[in-house]
Design a protein around this motif. Structure first.
Motif, PDB file in Angstrom:
ATOM      1  N   GLY A   2      66.010 -57.116  19.988  1.00 19.75           N
ATOM      2  CA  GLY A   2      65.700 -56.774  18.499  1.00 19.75           C
ATOM      3  C   GLY A   2      64.771 -57.623  18.125  1.00 19.75           C
ATOM      4  N   LEU A   3      65.395 -59.131  18.132  1.00 18.09           N
ATOM      5  CA  LEU A   3      64.838 -60.070  17.332  1.00 18.09           C
ATOM      6  C   LEU A   3      63.346 -60.419  18.076  1.00 18.09           C
ATOM      7  CD1 LEU A   3      67.554 -62.254  15.922  1.00 18.09           C
ATOM      8  CD2 LEU A   3      65.596 -62.028  14.599  1.00 18.09           C
TER       9      LEU A   3
ATOM     10  N   THR B 298      70.753 -57.695  20.706  1.00 15.00           N
ATOM     11  CA  THR B 298      70.312 -58.514  19.339  1.00 15.00           C
ATOM     12  C   THR B 298      69.186 -59.502  19.935  1.00 15.00           C
ATOM     13  OG1 THR B 298      72.493 -58.744  18.966  1.00 15.00           O
ATOM     14  CG2 THR B 298      71.083 -59.927  17.979  1.00 15.00           C
ATOM     15  N   ALA B 299      68.959 -59.894  21.079  1.00 13.86           N
ATOM     16  CA  ALA B 299      67.793 -60.721  21.618  1.00 13.86           C
ATOM     17  C   ALA B 299      66.707 -59.907  21.650  1.00 13.86           C
ATOM     18  CB  ALA B 299      68.261 -61.048  22.914  1.00 13.86           C
TER      19      ALA B 299
ATOM     20  N   ILE C  11      69.529 -67.226  18.706  1.00 16.88           N
ATOM     21  CA  ILE C  11      69.778 -66.029  19.505  1.00 16.88           C
ATOM     22  C   ILE C  11      70.735 -66.496  20.828  1.00 16.88           C
ATOM     23  CG2 ILE C  11      69.338 -63.911  21.107  1.00 16.88           C
ATOM     24  CD1 ILE C  11      66.253 -63.917  19.621  1.00 16.88           C
ATOM     25  N   ILE C  12      70.196 -67.259  21.426  1.00 15.87           N
ATOM     26  CA  ILE C  12      70.972 -67.929  22.602  1.00 15.87           C
ATOM     27  C   ILE C  12      72.174 -68.438  22.024  1.00 15.87           C
ATOM     28  CG2 ILE C  12      70.880 -69.833  24.307  1.00 15.87           C
ATOM     29  CD1 ILE C  12      67.741 -69.551  24.431  1.00 15.87           C
TER      30      ILE C  12
ATOM     31  N   ASN D  36      78.202 -59.045  14.374  1.00 15.24           N
ATOM     32  CA  ASN D  36      76.865 -58.904  14.918  1.00 15.24           C
ATOM     33  C   ASN D  36      75.913 -57.828  14.103  1.00 15.24           C
ATOM     34  OD1 ASN D  36      75.800 -60.773  16.688  1.00 15.24           O
ATOM     35  ND2 ASN D  36      75.958 -59.404  18.308  1.00 15.24           N
TER      36      ASN D  36
ATOM     37  N   PHE E 154      68.086 -57.690   9.893  1.00 10.91           N
ATOM     38  CA  PHE E 154      66.772 -58.095  10.450  1.00 10.91           C
ATOM     39  C   PHE E 154      65.885 -56.841  10.641  1.00 10.91           C
ATOM     40  CE2 PHE E 154      66.930 -57.782  14.684  1.00 10.91           C
ATOM     41  CZ  PHE E 154      68.040 -58.548  15.193  1.00 10.91           C
TER      42      PHE E 154
ATOM     43  N   PHE F 252      84.389 -62.727  27.322  1.00 13.67           N
ATOM     44  CA  PHE F 252      84.877 -63.206  28.575  1.00 13.67           C
ATOM     45  C   PHE F 252      86.206 -63.709  28.430  1.00 13.67           C
ATOM     46  CE2 PHE F 252      80.392 -63.879  30.406  1.00 13.67           C
ATOM     47  CZ  PHE F 252      80.026 -62.520  30.189  1.00 13.67           C
TER      48      PHE F 252
ATOM     49  N   VAL G  57      79.744 -54.609  27.246  1.00 13.39           N
ATOM     50  CA  VAL G  57      79.306 -54.059  26.032  1.00 13.39           C
ATOM     51  C   VAL G  57      79.092 -55.550  25.381  1.00 13.39           C
ATOM     52  CG1 VAL G  57      80.263 -53.789  23.632  1.00 13.39           C
ATOM     53  CG2 VAL G  57      80.459 -51.834  25.341  1.00 13.39           C
ATOM     54  N   ALA G  58      79.812 -56.294  25.478  1.00 13.96           N
ATOM     55  CA  ALA G  58      79.492 -58.057  24.939  1.00 13.96           C
ATOM     56  C   ALA G  58      78.272 -58.362  25.323  1.00 13.96           C
ATOM     57  CB  ALA G  58      80.765 -58.727  25.302  1.00 13.96           C
ATOM     58  N   VAL G  59      77.870 -58.167  26.581  1.00 15.07           N
ATOM     59  CA  VAL G  59      76.532 -58.538  27.054  1.00 15.07           C
ATOM     60  C   VAL G  59      75.451 -57.964  26.427  1.00 15.07           C
ATOM     61  CG1 VAL G  59      75.333 -59.155  29.213  1.00 15.07           C
ATOM     62  CG2 VAL G  59      77.556 -59.687  29.300  1.00 15.07           C
TER      63      VAL G  59
ATOM     64  N   ILE H 166      83.382 -56.041  28.740  1.00 14.60           N
ATOM     65  CA  ILE H 166      82.672 -57.075  28.977  1.00 14.60           C
ATOM     66  C   ILE H 166      81.361 -56.757  29.182  1.00 14.60           C
ATOM     67  CG2 ILE H 166      82.155 -58.908  31.094  1.00 14.60           C
ATOM     68  CD1 ILE H 166      85.057 -58.959  29.681  1.00 14.60           C
TER      69      ILE H 166
ATOM     70  N   VAL I 196      75.477 -56.082  23.543  1.00 11.21           N
ATOM     71  CA  VAL I 196      75.258 -56.187  22.397  1.00 11.21           C
ATOM     72  C   VAL I 196      74.398 -57.581  22.105  1.00 11.21           C
ATOM     73  CG1 VAL I 196      76.370 -56.995  20.415  1.00 11.21           C
ATOM     74  CG2 VAL I 196      77.368 -54.925  21.411  1.00 11.21           C
ATOM     75  N   VAL I 197      74.640 -58.821  22.969  1.00  8.83           N
ATOM     76  CA  VAL I 197      73.905 -60.069  22.502  1.00  8.83           C
ATOM     77  C   VAL I 197      72.581 -59.618  23.063  1.00  8.83           C
ATOM     78  CG1 VAL I 197      76.076 -61.264  22.378  1.00  8.83           C
ATOM     79  CG2 VAL I 197      74.980 -61.069  24.658  1.00  8.83           C
TER      80      VAL I 197
ATOM     81  N   PHE J 281      65.750 -68.356  27.859  1.00  9.17           N
ATOM     82  CA  PHE J 281      66.126 -67.145  28.147  1.00  9.17           C
ATOM     83  C   PHE J 281      66.485 -66.918  29.707  1.00  9.17           C
ATOM     84  CE2 PHE J 281      64.875 -66.330  23.899  1.00  9.17           C
ATOM     85  CZ  PHE J 281      65.911 -65.763  23.240  1.00  9.17           C
TER      86      PHE J 281
ATOM     87  N   TRP K  77      84.913 -58.680  16.108  1.00  9.79           N
ATOM     88  CA  TRP K  77      83.772 -59.511  16.675  1.00  9.79           C
ATOM     89  C   TRP K  77      82.357 -58.937  16.634  1.00  9.79           C
ATOM     90  CZ3 TRP K  77      81.044 -59.178  21.013  1.00  9.79           C
ATOM     91  CH2 TRP K  77      81.663 -58.311  22.006  1.00  9.79           C
TER      92      TRP K  77
ATOM     93  N   VAL L  90      72.048 -57.622  12.932  1.00  7.96           N
ATOM     94  CA  VAL L  90      71.368 -57.039  13.190  1.00  7.96           C
ATOM     95  C   VAL L  90      70.481 -56.048  12.264  1.00  7.96           C
ATOM     96  CG1 VAL L  90      70.640 -55.031  14.706  1.00  7.96           C
ATOM     97  CG2 VAL L  90      72.127 -57.036  15.740  1.00  7.96           C
TER      98      VAL L  90
ATOM     99  N   LEU M 121      69.902 -68.533  29.900  1.00  6.52           N
ATOM    100  CA  LEU M 121      70.996 -67.646  29.323  1.00  6.52           C
ATOM    101  C   LEU M 121      71.229 -66.328  30.191  1.00  6.52           C
ATOM    102  CD1 LEU M 121      72.443 -66.732  26.650  1.00  6.52           C
ATOM    103  CD2 LEU M 121      70.557 -65.350  26.198  1.00  6.52           C
TER     104      LEU M 121
ATOM    105  N   LEU N 280      74.910 -65.076  31.613  1.00  9.70           N
ATOM    106  CA  LEU N 280      75.668 -64.112  31.399  1.00  9.70           C
ATOM    107  C   LEU N 280      75.819 -63.363  32.569  1.00  9.70           C
ATOM    108  CD1 LEU N 280      73.733 -63.004  27.898  1.00  9.70           C
ATOM    109  CD2 LEU N 280      75.824 -64.280  28.277  1.00  9.70           C
TER     110      LEU N 280
END
Lengths: 341, 447
Positions: free
Chosen positions: B76-77, B73-74, A93-94, A60, A67, A105, B65-67, B63, B69-70, B408, A56, A64, B411, B415
């Motif tokens: 970065g954009l 990404t946020a 993004i959200i 992602n 872009f 999770f 890492v997941a946060v 856990i 990464v996302v 955000f 997963w 990345v 969000l 998170l």
């Protein structure tokens, strides 16, 4: 081949990568949620979890990479798309954030929570929809320049039939790709019930996919004639893609040659995606931005290409290792032994 | 055309995203190294407890890492969405490290997936350790490359501007800017330090809550040793950073130290409050600023009054500087006391109050990271690209930034709460005593 073409081809390839592996991921989330709602989660959850868990995060990265690479090779896109995409991209993004984090999770924290699965599934359908808006905008007609700054006309965007046919295509493609892939994966795992169910999904979503493609062709012929004409010029590529599609559906229908079906599926989307990209040439944002006036300076372009080649030397063996350990490892696919931390 | 409210909200949203992201990013850079060290010590000492440490940290790490990464990404954009003019300019000069960062991230993502899902597949733990090396390298390298981008914003070079056009672009020169060595080193080393102290805090907390297993004692001793090394390294590199500032960004140091008048024998200001010109309630350490800046107690240090009014960063960064340095020093002391105390057999090391101090060290280190980043970022106001582009010129012209800010916010609340709840549940349902029992019983220790 000029550096501009090389740059855009590389980026297009990564976007294709994201399209395919992202679709598997998004569709899987949707099928899983649907299974939970209809009380059939026991059929699919294991198959889906086993495939998604190790990959997963990699999914992602493809996005990345796309872009970041786009800004690198075509810095002017930051100016045009950055300003106009604030709202749709922020929403994407959200949704991505909710998805990515809740996947971790759920698989590590509280397995089987219905609310999470539902959110996860819905987000998976909304992300392709919100990302596909970029494709619509790139066709032109929705961005106007006010005081030298690009402004997006939301009204025109949301009332355009082109927008909605692209959204339908994105969702149908996601569900179709995902269902065919998971059919193949479930078949490899020797899981007959899951294969049967997923095969049904693949056949169901093949129809809307074909209809959406035809609809877009029709809309595009009115919206951006120049683009449509170039598409007609390379119609044979689209034709080849359509033939692959038919054979894939035939194999899935006949429940045979799943390996071929998967290969043809990838071939079909690769051809169609590159044919679309080629016909879009030379525009990044019609008619404001072409790949030539948006391109970075030659020094940076060469530096990026060198970095890219060196990066691939690291990536390809690593991806091969990942596939070997999880996708082509019989014991893992069949769920023998629980290996995770 | 500037849009003032968009500039303001873009700044707030960027700050919010980054402040949230760096908590997880710092852990994401530091923890793989700790896992690697624990795994290595476990193999070397042939001690199952260290292998279990690695395993349990890895599970919690997923856990964070997941946060990470996302939110990564946020941001970065968001760089392109909120600062399109900056990215257009910077894309021409600094795209290379941004691009390389994705490769590092890719590399880490692949091997982390493999590492996490091959726990019991290899008989030989050494093979498993090999998988951790690319994870730790990838994590650290992405910090290195992204910090290079930030260093470039502080000390732009590698291009010329002739009639508003960028010419003579040298990507490598842009990467090797003068701010790079100290910034990169400080970021990486403080991340290691923070990860060590955060994990130590968890161990100390478990012991306070009655879990007196030898596993926690081993963990604590290992982490405090590692933490001490990196805390000392952070302090030394911090000192180099100050010397860098004197040379290249004197206004940042002057604002952080409330040093208004250029002069010799400059004293260091600790704490205090100011209303602009007058500094009250401060402790002044004579000559210390000159020593900090030039290793010479009588050297001259440039004051804030030398700079144009509209190029001076806000004076509140002094508080951030104090916070960061005080916590850093405190953590050096705490970890040194613990390590020495353990070796010499001093009894306070095992005392409840001292364990509470160690528990406090985790959140304090995170606060120091935040304060340090705010200091670095606010300290280069009003520039986004020092001496080339001001923040106001870089921002988007879109009218919807305020709504995005609210979205955000929501969000990050979700998170933040989600990650804490999941992490707590994960370890509470499977305490170490339970896992050791399960492994003995051959159940693999899974949940």
């Amino acid at each position: 081949m000029t550096l501009e073409i090389l740059g855009i081809s590389v980026l297009w390839l990564f976007l294709l990568g994201y399209l395919i592996i992202g679709s598997i991921d998004f569709g899987a989330g949707f099928f899983n949620a649907y299974g939970v709602l209809t009380g059939r989660e026991h059929i699919l959850t294991n198959i889906i979890q086993r495939y998604l868990s190790p990959v997963w995060e990699v999914t992602n990265v493809f996005l990345v990479f796309f872009f970041v690479g786009t800004i690198g090779f075509f810095p002017k896109t930051a100016f045009y798309y950055g300003t106009t995409l604030l709202v749709p991209a922020s929403i994407a993004i959200i949704l991505l954030a909710i998805r990515g984090s809740y996947y971790a999770f759920e698989s590590y924290g509280s397995r089987g929570h219905k609310g999470y699965s539902f959110m996860y599934g819905m987000a998976g359908l909304l992300i392709p929809a919100s990302l596909s808006v970029v494709l619509t905008i790139s066709e032109g007609g929705f961005v106007s320049m006010v005081n030298d700054n690009p402004v997006l006309d939301y009204r025109a965007l949301f009332t355009s039939p082109l927008t909605w046919s692209i959204v339908v295509l994105a969702i149908a493609a996601v569900l179709y790709i995902s269902a065919v892939f998971l059919t193949w994966y479930a078949d490899k795992a020797g899981d007959r019930t899951a294969t049967k169910l997923l095969r049904k999904y693949a056949l169901i979503w093949a129809g809307p996919l074909a209809i959406a493609v035809i609809g877009i062709m029709f809309e595009l012929s009115k919206h951006n004639v120049e683009h449509f004409d170039r598409m007609v010029d390379i119609a044979w590529l689209f034709g080849l893609s359509a033939i692959m599609f038919v054979i894939t559906v035939w194999f899935v229908w006949k429940q045979q040659h799943y390996n071929w079906a998967l290969g043809l599926l990838i071939g079909q989307f690769t051809l169609a995606f590159f044919a679309y990209g080629i016909s879009h040439y030379p525009y990044l944002l019609y008619p404001h931005l072409t790949i030539y006036d948006g391109f970075t300076n030659p020094t940076m372009a060469i530096a990026l290409v060198v970095a890219f080649v060196l990066g691939l030397c690291l990536l390809i063996p690593s991806i091969y290792l990942l596939l070997k350990l999880f996708l082509f490892n019989k014991d893992y696919v069949r769920g023998k032994g629980d290996h995770h931390a | 055309m500037e849009n003032e409210s968009a500039v303001f909200f873009s700044r707030v949203l960027t700050e919010l995203t980054l402040s949230f992201h760096i908590i997880y990013a710092t852990i994401g850079v530091g923890v793989p190294l700790m896992i690697m060290i624990a795994q290595w010590v476990g193999i070397k000492k042939n001690d199952e407890h260290y292998i279990l440490l690695a395993r349990r940290w890895a599970r919690g790490f997923v856990i964070t890492v997941a946060v990470g990464v996302v939110t990564g990404t946020a941001i970065g954009l968001q760089l392109s969405l909120l600062w399109p003019n900056f990215m257009q300019l910077a894309g021409n000069v600094i795209a290379l490290p941004l691009f390389l960062e994705t490769f590092a991230f890719f590399f880490e993502a692949i091997f982390l997936g493999i590492y996490l899902y091959t726990w019991d597949r290899f008989e030989n733990q050494k093979k498993h350790l090999l998988l951790l090396i690319p994870v730790a390298i990838g994590a650290s390298m992405s910090a290195v490359f992204i910090t290079i981008v930030n260093a470039f914003m502080n000390a732009p070079q590698g291009f010329d501007i002739v009639d508003g056009q960028l010419v003579n672009i040298q990507p490598i020169v842009a990467m090797l800017n003068p701010a790079m060595p100290t910034k990169v080193a400080h970021v990486v080393v403080t991340a290691y330090m923070t990860a060590a102290f955060v994990l130590a805090a968890i161990g100390a907390f478990k012991m306070l809550k009655g879990s007196n297993h030898v596993y926690h004692k081993k963990a604590l001793f290992l982490l405090m040793k590692v933490g001490l090394v990196f805390a000392i390294a952070s302090a030394i590199i911090g000192d180099f950073s100050a010397k860098y500032l004197v040379e290249y960004q004197p206004e940042k140091l002057a604002a952080a130290e409330w040093h208004f008048e250029t002069g010799k024998n400059a004293s260091l200001v600790l704490f205090g409050v100011t209303n602009g010109e007058e500094v009250k309630y401060a402790i002044k350490v004579p000559y210390a600023l000159s020593i900090l800046a030039h290793t010479n107690p009588t050297a001259e240090v440039t004051g804030l009054n030398e700079f144009p009014e509209d190029e001076i960063p806000p004076l509140y960064i002094h508080y951030l500087f104090d916070t960061m340095v005080m916590i850093g020093m405190f953590m050096v002391l705490v970890s040194a006391a613990y390590v020495l105390g353990k070796i010499r057999g001093w009894s306070f090391v095992g005392a409840r109050w001292f364990r509470w101090v160690i528990v406090a060290g985790g959140p304090l280190s995170i606060i120091a990271i935040e304060a340090g980043w705010w200091l670095a970022e606010v300290g280069r106001q009003p520039w986004i690209l020092r001496k080339y582009m001001k923040v106001a010129e870089a921002a988007t012209t879109s009218d919807h930034v305020d709504i995005m800010l609210i979205l955000f916010c929501g969000l990050y609340i979700v998170l933040g709460i989600g990650s804490v709840v999941v992490l707590r549940r994960m370890f509470r349902h499977n305490p170490i005593e339970q896992e050791i029992e399960d492994r003995k019983a051959g159940k693999g220790g899974d949940f």
